[in-house]
Design an enzyme around this catalytic site. Structure first.
Site, short mmCIF file in Angstrom:
data_model
loop_
_atom_site.label_atom_id
_atom_site.label_comp_id
_atom_site.label_asym_id
_atom_site.label_seq_id
_atom_site.Cartn_x
_atom_site.Cartn_y
_atom_site.Cartn_z
N CYS A 1 0.84 -1.21 0.00
CA CYS A 1 0.00 0.00 0.00
C CYS A 1 0.87 1.25 0.00
O CYS A 1 1.78 1.41 0.81
CB CYS A 1 -0.99 -0.07 1.17
N CYS B 1 1.17 3.29 3.09
CA CYS B 1 2.00 2.66 4.13
C CYS B 1 3.48 2.87 3.84
O CYS B 1 4.28 3.09 4.74
CB CYS B 1 1.73 1.16 4.21
N TRP C 1 34.60 19.84 22.16
CA TRP C 1 35.26 18.71 22.81
C TRP C 1 34.71 17.40 22.23
O TRP C 1 35.47 16.50 21.86
CB TRP C 1 34.97 18.68 24.32
N HIS D 1 45.76 28.00 27.40
CA HIS D 1 45.90 26.83 28.28
C HIS D 1 46.13 25.56 27.49
O HIS D 1 46.96 24.72 27.84
CB HIS D 1 44.61 26.66 29.11
N TRP E 1 41.67 12.60 26.13
CA TRP E 1 40.87 12.28 27.33
C TRP E 1 41.55 12.82 28.59
O TRP E 1 40.94 13.48 29.44
CB TRP E 1 40.67 10.76 27.42
N LYS F 1 43.86 15.15 28.89
CA LYS F 1 43.93 16.62 28.93
C LYS F 1 42.56 17.23 29.23
O LYS F 1 42.45 18.23 29.92
CB LYS F 1 44.48 17.17 27.59
N ASN G 1 40.32 15.91 31.07
CA ASN G 1 40.15 15.76 32.52
C ASN G 1 40.95 16.81 33.29
O ASN G 1 40.52 17.30 34.33
CB ASN G 1 40.54 14.36 32.98
P1 FAD Z 1 32.75 19.75 28.61
O1 FAD Z 1 33.99 19.83 29.39
O2 FAD Z 1 32.59 20.69 27.48
O3 FAD Z 1 32.62 18.26 28.08
C1 FAD Z 1 31.64 17.86 27.15
C2 FAD Z 1 31.29 16.41 27.40
O4 FAD Z 1 32.43 15.60 27.16
C3 FAD Z 1 30.89 16.09 28.84
O5 FAD Z 1 29.54 16.33 29.03
C4 FAD Z 1 31.23 14.63 28.96
O6 FAD Z 1 30.20 13.84 28.42
C5 FAD Z 1 32.45 14.49 28.07
N1 FAD Z 1 33.72 14.52 28.80
C6 FAD Z 1 34.02 15.17 29.94
N2 FAD Z 1 35.29 14.94 30.28
C7 FAD Z 1 35.82 14.14 29.34
C8 FAD Z 1 37.10 13.55 29.13
N3 FAD Z 1 38.11 13.71 30.00
N4 FAD Z 1 37.28 12.78 28.04
C9 FAD Z 1 36.28 12.56 27.16
N5 FAD Z 1 35.05 13.09 27.31
C10 FAD Z 1 34.82 13.87 28.38
N6 FAD Z 1 36.61 26.98 29.77
C11 FAD Z 1 37.18 27.81 30.69
O7 FAD Z 1 36.44 28.41 31.48
N7 FAD Z 1 38.54 27.93 30.78
C12 FAD Z 1 39.38 27.25 29.94
O8 FAD Z 1 40.59 27.39 30.00
C13 FAD Z 1 38.82 26.39 28.95
N8 FAD Z 1 39.59 25.71 28.06
C14 FAD Z 1 39.02 24.99 27.06
C15 FAD Z 1 39.82 24.37 26.10
C16 FAD Z 1 39.26 23.68 25.05
C17 FAD Z 1 40.12 23.03 24.03
C18 FAD Z 1 37.84 23.61 24.92
C19 FAD Z 1 37.21 22.89 23.77
C20 FAD Z 1 37.04 24.20 25.89
C21 FAD Z 1 37.61 24.90 26.96
N9 FAD Z 1 36.82 25.51 27.93
C22 FAD Z 1 37.40 26.30 28.89
C23 FAD Z 1 35.38 25.22 28.00
C24 FAD Z 1 35.13 24.09 29.00
O9 FAD Z 1 36.13 23.09 28.91
C25 FAD Z 1 33.81 23.38 28.74
O10 FAD Z 1 33.75 22.96 27.40
C26 FAD Z 1 32.60 24.22 29.03
O11 FAD Z 1 32.69 24.75 30.33
C27 FAD Z 1 31.29 23.36 28.94
O12 FAD Z 1 31.38 22.32 29.87
P2 FAD Z 1 30.51 21.01 29.86
O13 FAD Z 1 29.96 20.80 31.20
O14 FAD Z 1 29.54 21.07 28.75
O15 FAD Z 1 31.53 19.82 29.59
#
Ligand code: FAD
Length: 501
Positions: free
Chosen positions: A42, A45, A361, A410, A433, A435, A437
Site C-alpha cells: 500500500c 504505508c 570537545w 591553556h 581524554w 587533557k 580531565n
Molecule cells: P565539557 O567539558 O565541554 O565536556 C563535554 C562532554 O564531554 C561532557 O559532558 C562529557 O560527556 C564528556 N567529557 C568530559 N570529560 C571528558 C574527558 N576527560 N574525556 C572525554 N570526554 C569527556 N573553559 C574555561 O572556562 N577555561 C578554559 O581554559 C577552557 N579551556 C578549554 C579548552 C578547550 C580546548 C575547549 C574545547 C574548551 C575549553 N573551555 C574552557 C570550555 C570548557 O572546557 C567546557 O567545554 C565548558 O565549560 C562546557 O562544559 P561542559 O559541562 O559542557 O563539559
C-alpha cells in the site's frame, strides 16, 4: 516477499510482529502497545513508514510503558491473523492496554491526522486511560499533582531530584518529560497545573510552562525558563530531559550544531583567510571531511568544500566565498548543514552554559576515535600517516580561531608539554581524554561550571565501573578499559541521530 518490500527491519527501534508472535506478545504484556497493521504494497504505508520509524525512535525511552510494533498484513503468513483482528484498511493503528487478555483485539485509532506529534500525544492519552491497577508498573502517574503534594517536597532530603513541570491543562510537555525520563532513576517528574494559583505564588512562577527543581539536598530552584520556551514543541521536553539524562549517548545534532556554529559564526568573523590561518582551516576541513561520521549530506558538503579548497591556487580566500559556497551553491545540489543551533547532549541548564565548547570537545573526541578505528582514512591527504593529525589540527584550530583565547593559551601549554610524546592513534585518543580531565579539574567550581553538570573526572564510575581501580588505597585509571570505553562512547554506533531534522 522479497527484500525490496520490507518496510521495516530489525534495525528499526520497533518490534516486527507476525501471526506467530502477535497474540503471545500482547497477552498479559507488562507494557501497553501501539501496533500498525500495514500492507507492504500500500502506497500510503510505504510513504508513512519513515514517520513511523521516527516516532518509534522518538519514544524509545518510553519502552517500559508502551511499545511500538508493526505487522505486515500483505505477508501470506499473516493473512489469518489480520482477518481475526478484522483489519480492513491499511494502515490501521490499534492500541492495546497493558495486561490485556487473549481476546483483546485492541482499539482502533480513527483520526485522519497521523503526524508524529499527534500519534505521540495519542500514546500519552492512551497510557493515561489505564486504571491505577492495570497501568504498566514502571510508568509514573501522568495526572497532575495538587498544591499540597508539591509543597510538601520543600526542605526534604531525598535520594533523587524531583522536577515539577507547571503547565496548562492541555499541555503535553509535563507528561512527555515524565515518560522521557522514565529510564533515569535519579529523577522523578511531577506535573502541576497553572490553575493551582497558590502553588504558583509560593514558587514565584509567572509564565508557563515552567519547571521547578527539588534537589536531593533539600534545596529547590526554578529552572531557567528559556529552556521551556523554544519554538518546537518537542524541544522543551528534550531540554528538560537532558538536564537530567545521565549522558550515556553522543548526539549527532550537537556535532552538527557545533560544525554549523564553527563554520558560519566563529570562522565568519575572519574576513579573509591567508597564510597559517588558511592552512589551519584547510587541515581542519580535511580532518572533518575524511573522519566525520555524519549524515551523507553533511559529509558530502565537507568533501565538496575540501575539493574546492584544494583546487584553489589562491593563498588568500575571502571568507564570504566559503560561506557562499556552503550556504548557497552546495544547497542546490542537496548538500546541506543545518542552519540551526540545537543542543541536546550539550544542552546547559542556562543559555550561557555548555553548548558550543561542549560540542567542540565532543567533536574532537569523536574524530580521534574515528582516526584510531580507520587508520587509512587520511590516506592521500597532506595529513597522511600522522598519528598526531587530529590533535595537531585541534591544537591549531583552538589556538587560531576558538573564540575563547584564554582556553587556547591553556590548551597550547598542555600541547607543548606532552603532545609530541603521542606515538599512535590510540595514544592520541587517550591523550585528549587525559587533557580534557585536566581542564575539568582546573574548571571545577568555576563560573563556567553548570551546576547540573559538575566538572568531574570522566568517565564517572556509573558510566564505566571497569575504568576505575584502586591501588594501595589510591584511585587509579585502568587505561586499557578507558580506551575501550572511549572507543565505544565516541564510536559511530553510540552517536544518536535523534532530533536531527
Ligand atoms: P565539557 O567539558 O565541554 O565536556 C563535554 C562532554 O564531554 C561532557 O559532558 C562529557 O560527556 C564528556 N567529557 C568530559 N570529560 C571528558 C574527558 N576527560 N574525556 C572525554 N570526554 C569527556 N573553559 C574555561 O572556562 N577555561 C578554559 O581554559 C577552557 N579551556 C578549554 C579548552 C578547550 C580546548 C575547549 C574545547 C574548551 C575549553 N573551555 C574552557 C570550555 C570548557 O572546557 C567546557 O567545554 C565548558 O565549560 C562546557 O562544559 P561542559 O559541562 O559542557 O563539559
Amino acid at each position: 516477499y522479497g527484500q525490496t518490500t520490507r518496510l521495516y527491519t530489525e534495525e528499526d527501534p520497533l518490534i516486527i510482529l507476525t501471526s506467530d508472535t502477535l497474540k503471545q506478545t500482547l497477552h498479559n504484556s507488562s507494557t501497553a502497545w501501539l501496533v500498525q497493521f500495514y500492507s507492504s504494497w500500500c502506497g500510503h504505508c510505504i510513504q508513512y513508514s519513515p514517520t513511523w520509524k521516527a516516532l518509534a525512535g522518538d519514544v524509545r525511552d518510553w519502552i517500559q510503558a508502551i511499545r511500538i510494533g508493526v505487522l505486515d498484513c500483505a505477508h501470506e503468513k499473516n493473512f489469518d491473523i489480520c482477518k481475526e483482528f478484522s483489519i480492513h484498511f491499511y494502515p490501521t493503528f490499534r492500541y492495546f492496554k497493558a495486561h490485556g487478555t487473549t481476546f483483546d483485539v485492541g482499539k482502533t485509532y480513527k483520526g485522519a491526522d497521523r503526524e508524529l506529534q499527534t500519534v505521540r500525544q495519542l500514546m500519552v492519552n492512551f497510557l493515561q486511560n489505564h486504571t491505577r491497577q492495570d497501568r504498566p508498573a514502571p510508568c509514573p502517574p501522568l495526572e497532575p499533582s495538587g498544591t499540597e503534594d508539591i509543597l510538601s517536597l520543600m526542605g526534604w532530603k531525598s535520594e533523587h531530584y524531583t522536577a515539577v513541570i507547571i503547565e496548562d491543562g492541555d499541555s503535553y510537555v509535563g507528561r512527555e518529560v515524565i515518560l522521557d525520563l522514565m529510564p533515569f532513576e535519579r529523577v522523578a517528574v511531577k506535573r502541576a497545573l497553572t490553575s493551582e494559583k497558590r502553588l504558583l505564588e509560593k514558587l514565584g512562577i509567572t509564565v508557563a510552562p515552567a519547571a521547578y527543581l527539588f534537589h536531593p539536598n533539600g534545596t529547590h530552584s526554578i529552572m531557567d525558563v528559556y529552556v521551556l520556551h523554544m519554538p518546537s514543541d518537542r524541544v522543551p521536553v528534550v531540554a528538560v530531559t537532558n538536564v537530567f539524562s545521565f549522558r550515556s549517548k553522543v548526539y549527532m545534532v550537537d556535532l552538527e550544531s557545533g560544525l554549523h556554529y564553527l563554520l558560519r559564526v566563529e570562522l565568519a568573523t575572519h574576513k579573509t583567510l591567508e597564510g597559517e590561518e588558511l592552512k589551519t582551516f584547510k587541515d581542519f576541513v580535511t580532518v572533518v571531511a575524511k573522519l566525520f561520521p555524519g549524515r551523507q549530506s553533511v559529509v558530502k558538503l565537507l568533501e565538496t568544500l575540501l575539493e574546492w579548497l584544494v583546487s584553489l591556487p589562491l593563498d588568500k580566500i575571502p571568507y564570504d566565498a566559503i560561506l557562499d559556497l556552503a550556504n548557497n551553491k552546495m544547497r542546490i545540489s542537496g548538500l546541506y548543514l543545518s542552519q540551526r543551533v540545537q543542543w541536546v547532549g550539550c544542552q546547559g541548564s542556562s543559555t550561557a552554559l555548555r553548548g558550543y565548547p561542549c560540542s567542540l570537545w565532543t567533536l574532537f573526541h569523536v574524530l580521534t576515535v574515528q582516526a584510531a578505528s580507520r587508520p587509512d582514512a587520511l590516506a592521500n591527504t597532506a595529513l597522511e600517516e600522522d598519528p598526531l593529525a587530529v590533535l595537531q589540527t585541534m591544537r591549531r584550530y583552538i589556538g587560531t580561531f576558538f573564540g575563547c583565547s584564554e582556553c587556547g593559551r591553556h590548551f597550547e601549554a598542555m600541547a607543548q608539554e606532552s603532545m609530541s610524546q603521542v606515538k599512535s592513534l590510540e595514544k592520541a585518543v587517550l591523550w585528549l581524554w587525559r587533557k580534557h580531565n585536566q581542564v575539568n579539574t582546573r574548571l571545577a567550581g568555576s563560573m563556567s561550571e553548570d551546576p547540573m553538570f559538575p566538572k568531574t573526572q570522566w568517565p564517572t564510575p556509573d558510566l564505566c565501573p571497569a575504568c576505575h581501580e584502586e591501588q594501595e588505597g589510591l584511585h587509579v585509571w585502568n587505561e586499557g578499559m578507558v580506551l575501550t570505553f572511549l572507543k565505544q562512547h565516541y564510536g559511530t554506533a553510540n552517536i544518536s541521530p535523534k532530533y536531527t531534522s
